[in-house]
Design an enzyme around this catalytic site. Sequence first.
Site, PDB file in Angstrom:
ATOM      1  N   SER A 112       0.814  -1.213   0.000  1.00  0.00           N
ATOM      2  CA  SER A 112       0.000   0.000   0.000  1.00  0.00           C
ATOM      3  C   SER A 112       0.846   1.260   0.000  1.00  0.00           C
ATOM      4  O   SER A 112       0.514   2.238  -0.658  1.00  0.00           O
ATOM      5  CB  SER A 112      -0.962   0.004   1.192  1.00  0.00           C
ATOM      6  N   GLU A 113       1.975   1.255   0.753  1.00  0.00           N
ATOM      7  CA  GLU A 113       2.910   2.376   0.684  1.00  0.00           C
ATOM      8  C   GLU A 113       4.340   1.903   0.859  1.00  0.00           C
ATOM      9  O   GLU A 113       4.611   0.968   1.626  1.00  0.00           O
ATOM     10  CB  GLU A 113       2.630   3.434   1.766  1.00  0.00           C
ATOM     11  N   THR A 114       5.225   2.587   0.149  1.00  0.00           N
ATOM     12  CA  THR A 114       6.657   2.478   0.382  1.00  0.00           C
ATOM     13  C   THR A 114       7.128   3.819   0.938  1.00  0.00           C
ATOM     14  O   THR A 114       6.898   4.862   0.329  1.00  0.00           O
ATOM     15  CB  THR A 114       7.419   2.157  -0.909  1.00  0.00           C
TER      16      THR A 114
END
Length: 262
Positions: A45-47
């Site tokens: 979903s996020e880096t």
Amino acid sequence: MQLTIHQIDAFTHALFKGNYAAVIPLESWLDDDLMLNIGAENNVSETAFTCRQTDGCFAIRWFSPLMEIDFCGHATLAAAYVLCEEHNVSQIRFIADAVGELIVIKNNDGSFAMTFPKQVPVEVKNPPQALLNGLSIQPIKVLKNRQAYFAVYESAKQVESLNTDSPLLKTLAPHDVVATAPSDEYDFVSRYFWPASGGDEDYVTGSIHTGLAPYWAKLLEKTQLTAYQASSRGGHIQCEVGESTVTLTGHAVRYLKGTIYL
């Protein structure tokens, strides 16, 4: 070039629960296109990319598989987990363009307390038809802040059984959608939908609790609240509402540490 990558499950005590985020500590920023490509390749979903500054704080940027995101709570928790471990400290000071300074403190029980600016939602008198048509159950109230539309329901059961039409909700960009209701087990529950920014449903969304917590704090007349994001993985968040800030507390666990070859 080789980069170290960490994957952390945030807002959970257990692996395969909460929300996963990749964390990549940097000595200097990479090209934006390269960070976008890494975020897409990671497909979490996020880096979060961090870069240490001369004053000892860490600049932080967040990338979904589709774009750069201006604020992400669970990936901030994941980054704090990694940096506290690497630098053997119990406090990390982040700086981000959209939200300014973010302080994260590691507590004695291993949880992380993150203090963010409030993002209080305001009621929307005439909600967009795409929002109403995109929800299988009509909300009793709709609010909005800079991040999302808030669809408020009477019961946690309604939030848990809610179905959405992602193509319709996608037209609300740049705003996402959060569904929320009071709960018998927690002070409130939520689910977060972001087809325009990352995917159909996010597992646990720290940032939206900077709006959810002030809303429920006022309604329930309390400043400390328990929250549960009722996704398929689920996530627990403790919220404390101050005059201008919201402190979110949660645990995190490591899934992996590896190497990116560029």
